[in-house]
Write an enzyme that holds these catalytic residues in place. Structure first.
Site, PDB file in Angstrom:
ATOM      1  N   TYR A  86      52.900  27.499  60.392  1.00 39.98           N
ATOM      2  CA  TYR A  86      51.586  26.886  60.197  1.00 39.98           C
ATOM      3  C   TYR A  86      50.943  27.392  58.908  1.00 39.98           C
ATOM      4  O   TYR A  86      50.327  26.637  58.159  1.00 39.98           O
ATOM      5  CB  TYR A  86      50.668  27.179  61.391  1.00 39.98           C
ATOM      6  CG  TYR A  86      49.414  26.336  61.351  1.00 39.98           C
ATOM      7  CD1 TYR A  86      49.385  25.089  61.957  1.00 39.98           C
ATOM      8  CD2 TYR A  86      48.277  26.770  60.667  1.00 39.98           C
ATOM      9  CE1 TYR A  86      48.257  24.292  61.897  1.00 39.98           C
ATOM     10  CE2 TYR A  86      47.147  25.972  60.602  1.00 39.98           C
ATOM     11  CZ  TYR A  86      47.137  24.733  61.224  1.00 39.98           C
ATOM     12  OH  TYR A  86      46.023  23.936  61.151  1.00 39.98           O
ATOM     13  N   PHE A 138      41.269   2.546  39.333  1.00 40.72           N
ATOM     14  CA  PHE A 138      42.353   2.348  40.291  1.00 40.72           C
ATOM     15  C   PHE A 138      41.701   2.190  41.660  1.00 40.72           C
ATOM     16  O   PHE A 138      40.676   2.814  41.944  1.00 40.72           O
ATOM     17  CB  PHE A 138      43.352   3.509  40.283  1.00 40.72           C
ATOM     18  CG  PHE A 138      44.482   3.248  41.242  1.00 40.72           C
ATOM     19  CD1 PHE A 138      45.448   2.305  40.949  1.00 40.72           C
ATOM     20  CD2 PHE A 138      44.538   3.895  42.464  1.00 40.72           C
ATOM     21  CE1 PHE A 138      46.450   2.008  41.860  1.00 40.72           C
ATOM     22  CE2 PHE A 138      45.546   3.603  43.381  1.00 40.72           C
ATOM     23  CZ  PHE A 138      46.516   2.657  43.081  1.00 40.72           C
ATOM     24  N   THR A 139      42.298   1.362  42.503  1.00 39.99           N
ATOM     25  CA  THR A 139      41.662   0.949  43.764  1.00 39.99           C
ATOM     26  C   THR A 139      41.142   2.123  44.595  1.00 39.99           C
ATOM     27  O   THR A 139      39.936   2.220  44.853  1.00 39.99           O
ATOM     28  CB  THR A 139      42.658   0.122  44.595  1.00 39.99           C
ATOM     29  OG1 THR A 139      43.878   0.859  44.704  1.00 39.99           O
ATOM     30  CG2 THR A 139      42.941  -1.219  43.934  1.00 39.99           C
ATOM     31  N   ASP A 229      44.324  11.850  36.664  1.00 34.71           N
ATOM     32  CA  ASP A 229      45.158  11.231  37.691  1.00 34.71           C
ATOM     33  C   ASP A 229      46.582  11.324  37.146  1.00 34.71           C
ATOM     34  O   ASP A 229      46.996  10.542  36.299  1.00 34.71           O
ATOM     35  CB  ASP A 229      44.735   9.781  37.912  1.00 34.71           C
ATOM     36  CG  ASP A 229      45.521   9.125  39.045  1.00 34.71           C
ATOM     37  OD1 ASP A 229      46.623   9.617  39.369  1.00 34.71           O
ATOM     38  OD2 ASP A 229      45.032   8.123  39.598  1.00 34.71           O
ATOM     39  N   LYS A 272      54.895   8.799  43.625  1.00 34.20           N
ATOM     40  CA  LYS A 272      55.313   8.072  42.414  1.00 34.20           C
ATOM     41  C   LYS A 272      56.262   8.972  41.613  1.00 34.20           C
ATOM     42  O   LYS A 272      57.394   9.176  42.019  1.00 34.20           O
ATOM     43  CB  LYS A 272      54.091   7.666  41.570  1.00 34.20           C
ATOM     44  CG  LYS A 272      52.863   7.132  42.309  1.00 34.20           C
ATOM     45  CD  LYS A 272      53.065   6.048  43.286  1.00 34.20           C
ATOM     46  CE  LYS A 272      51.856   5.326  43.836  1.00 34.20           C
ATOM     47  NZ  LYS A 272      50.521   5.795  43.816  1.00 34.20           N
ATOM     48  N   ARG A 396      47.802  -8.210  41.498  1.00 36.60           N
ATOM     49  CA  ARG A 396      46.898  -7.283  40.823  1.00 36.60           C
ATOM     50  C   ARG A 396      45.935  -8.126  40.005  1.00 36.60           C
ATOM     51  O   ARG A 396      46.098  -8.304  38.804  1.00 36.60           O
ATOM     52  CB  ARG A 396      47.677  -6.302  39.931  1.00 36.60           C
ATOM     53  CG  ARG A 396      48.238  -5.103  40.698  1.00 36.60           C
ATOM     54  CD  ARG A 396      47.120  -4.296  41.300  1.00 36.60           C
ATOM     55  NE  ARG A 396      47.535  -3.095  42.030  1.00 36.60           N
ATOM     56  CZ  ARG A 396      47.068  -2.755  43.228  1.00 36.60           C
ATOM     57  NH1 ARG A 396      46.237  -3.551  43.876  1.00 36.60           N
ATOM     58  NH2 ARG A 396      47.417  -1.633  43.803  1.00 36.60           N
ATOM     59  N   PHE A 463      42.911  -6.309  49.420  1.00 36.82           N
ATOM     60  CA  PHE A 463      44.244  -6.825  49.077  1.00 36.82           C
ATOM     61  C   PHE A 463      45.310  -6.416  50.079  1.00 36.82           C
ATOM     62  O   PHE A 463      46.305  -7.098  50.247  1.00 36.82           O
ATOM     63  CB  PHE A 463      44.644  -6.383  47.659  1.00 36.82           C
ATOM     64  CG  PHE A 463      44.700  -4.894  47.465  1.00 36.82           C
ATOM     65  CD1 PHE A 463      43.559  -4.180  47.151  1.00 36.82           C
ATOM     66  CD2 PHE A 463      45.902  -4.214  47.606  1.00 36.82           C
ATOM     67  CE1 PHE A 463      43.608  -2.805  47.004  1.00 36.82           C
ATOM     68  CE2 PHE A 463      45.966  -2.840  47.446  1.00 36.82           C
ATOM     69  CZ  PHE A 463      44.797  -2.134  47.146  1.00 36.82           C
TER      70      PHE A 463
HETATM   71  C1  LIG Z   1      49.075   5.510  44.280  1.00 41.80           C
HETATM   72  C2  LIG Z   1      48.024   5.955  43.400  1.00 41.80           C
HETATM   73  C3  LIG Z   1      46.940   6.702  43.866  1.00 41.80           C
HETATM   74  C4  LIG Z   1      46.713   6.985  45.329  1.00 41.80           C
HETATM   75  O1  LIG Z   1      47.742   7.720  45.879  1.00 41.80           O
HETATM   76  P1  LIG Z   1      48.311   7.525  47.356  1.00 41.80           P
HETATM   77  O2  LIG Z   1      49.425   8.497  47.431  1.00 41.80           O
HETATM   78  O3  LIG Z   1      48.763   6.103  47.491  1.00 41.80           O
HETATM   79  O4  LIG Z   1      47.207   7.837  48.306  1.00 41.80           O
HETATM   80  C5  LIG Z   1      46.017   7.134  42.936  1.00 41.80           C
HETATM   81  N1  LIG Z   1      46.121   6.839  41.635  1.00 41.80           N
HETATM   82  C6  LIG Z   1      47.140   6.103  41.157  1.00 41.80           C
HETATM   83  C7  LIG Z   1      47.221   5.799  39.702  1.00 41.80           C
HETATM   84  C8  LIG Z   1      48.117   5.617  42.015  1.00 41.80           C
HETATM   85  O5  LIG Z   1      49.102   4.876  41.541  1.00 41.80           O
END
Ligand SMILES: *Cc1c(COP(=O)(O)O)cnc(C)c1O
Length: 473
Positions: A86, A138-139, A229, A272, A396, A463
């Site tokens: 843990y 970004f969303t 980011d 990613k 998009r 979306f």
């Molecule tokens: C995917 C993504 C996020 C959010 O990350 P999650 O792992 O999907 O929660 C934030 N910023 C960018 C540029 C992304 O592509």
């Protein structure tokens, strides 16, 4: 016949030296092609939203590059080394070491994925009435900034909004726009600059080293931090190596450390660049922010040494970070995207240029120019591509952009795109050929295409779950 007149296949061209993926396949997952009739039914049942399809009904899945990567044998072996304690798992310390070495930040807070980190940073740093400037939204990032009471302000250069503009660093911040904002609202109303590597919504476009350096100088004058980011920052650094004077011979890993050094911290979706199926983190140099973030993560994610993940996931991430920053990996990853992009360009199909790092973006506004934006041309094109070949992409455009919280109207983004995102190390060149030929077929049939009407619209991030129906002819 003289040898010169014998037609040659591309592979036989004299002097040609191809590159290939720096891996071979050890395990396979069968996929299959369905019939057109089947797909017409499937997409109707999914409300013309590719997020609502079953993945088994998809032939080549380019919905997203998020969490869809193939792990290496070393990463799979790493799963067996999961220390599921843990507290204080050894995998956490391995991950911390990998982030320090490759991204250079002192402190690490793991989170279950990127938005977990966005949530924590936004809640700690943003106060109601604040402004958060960024190089295009970004969303999930913008939503968390808004939920914390902030207003996102787009300060990306104007070129980013033009899909045909060939600027090599369309992700750059427009420093004049940023300075205007600082002067208008005051530095104390700007908790940080939200800087993204390879800007997804602009088509995977990079930020240059010169731009982040200048951004650092500007923000230093006002005492404003920069949070990065870093989700696709390795891809960003590959473009710096390829395009920016002075970086040609430098390893991508070195460029990454230099870039991050101009920022105060980062949030990351490890799904990613970092070559795993789940995971993320928040990293920073500031001790006070670290203490707050470490405290908050126990409320929302889990203890600060696992952040909602299993020890084995932390281990796979630590190994994935190291693999992701190798030059041969990143060259073949971006090279595959460029391969599809070049083919579509050769055939005269409108896509966002220059070709980005993780995806090809079809210009739906151009391809379906007879469909008005409030009839969702990119959503329709995404559905048509699925019906043609079982290839799944994502919208998009206006659907992703959502509604303006102040007016309740649709936001009308300049870019109305279909994204074909490439999972890392998953598909071969033959798959990419199938995708290219399907895009061409849909393009040739474009005059027959019809727009859509939105039936069901969810409140947040519509979306993902919105449902549509075709407009009558
Ligand atoms: C995917 C993504 C996020 C959010 O990350 P999650 O792992 O999907 O929660 C934030 N910023 C960018 C540029 C992304 O592509």
């Amino acid at each position: 016949m003289p040898p010169d007149s014998i037609p040659m296949t591309a592979g036989q061209q004299r002097g040609r030296r191809s590159w290939a993926e720096p891996w071979k396949i050890k395990m396979v997952e069968p996929i299959h092609m369905t019939t057109r009739e089947f797909r017409q039914k499937a997409i109707a049942e999914a409300g013309y939203n590719t997020f609502l399809l079953r993945s088994e009904d998809v032939y080549i899945d380019l919905l997203t590059d998020s969490g869809t990567n193939a792990m290496s044998d070393r990463q799979w072996a790493g799963l067996m080394l999961g220390d599921e304690a843990y507290a204080g798992s050894r995998n956490f310390y391995h991950l911390e070491e990998a982030v320090r070495q490759h991204y250079g930040y002192r402190h690490l807070v793991p989170t279950h994925q990127g938005r977990g980190a966005e949530h924590i940073l936004s809640q700690i740093r943003i106060k109601p009435g604040d402004y958060v400037p960024g190089n295009m939204y970004f969303t999930t990032t913008r939503l968390h900034q808004e939920l914390a009471g902030g207003t996102f302000v787009d300060v990306i250069i104007a070129e980013a909004h033009d899909p045909a503009n060939l600027h090599p660093f369309k992700g750059n911040v427009d420093l004049d726009k940023l300075q205007d904002l600082i002067e208008k609202v005051g530095a104390e109303k700007i908790p940080y600059v939200s800087l993204a590597g390879t800007v997804n919504m602009a088509g995977g476009q990079p930020v240059s080293m010169a731009n982040v350096r200048a951004l650092r100088e500007l923000t230093d004058r006002y005492g404003i931090p920069i949070y990065l980011d870093a989700t696709r920052m390795v891809e960003n650094c590959y473009f710096i190596q390829q395009r920016e004077p002075g970086y040609a011979g430098k390893p991508v890993a070195e460029i990454l450390r230099e870039f991050c050094a101009y920022t105060d911290g980062c949030w990351m979706s490890a799904k990613k660049d970092a070559l795993v199926n789940i995971g993320g983190w928040l990293a920073m140099n500031d001790q006070e922010l670290f203490d707050e973030a470490r405290n908050m993560v126990v409320v929302y994610e889990g203890l600060h040494t696992y952040g909602g993940l299993a020890g084995r996931d932390l281990e796979a991430m630590a190994i994935g970070i190291e693999e992701s920053t190798r030059d041969d990996h990143i060259r073949s990853r971006v090279g595959q995207v460029e391969y599809l992009g070049q083919m579509l360009l050769d055939w005269g199909i409108p896509i966002v240029q220059p070709v980005g790092g993780h995806a090809i973006f079809l210009d739906a506004r151009k391809i379906y120019e007879h469909i008005p934006q409030d009839q969702f041309p990119a959503q329709a094109l995404t559905a048509d591509l699925y019906v043609d070949s079982g290839v799944r992409g994502m919208e998009r455009g206006i659907v992703s952009a959502g509604r303006d919280p102040a007016t309740g109207d649709h936001r009308y983004p300049k870019l109305e795109l279909v994204r074909l995102a490439f999972p890392r190390r998953v598909y071969t060149q033959a798959h990419i050929d199938v995708v290219a030929e399907s895009v061409q077929a849909v393009y040739e049939n474009r005059a027959q295409a019809r727009g859509l009407r939105m039936g069901y619209e969810p409140k947040h991030l519509r979306f993902f779950q919105a449902r549509f129906e075709p407009l009558p002819e």
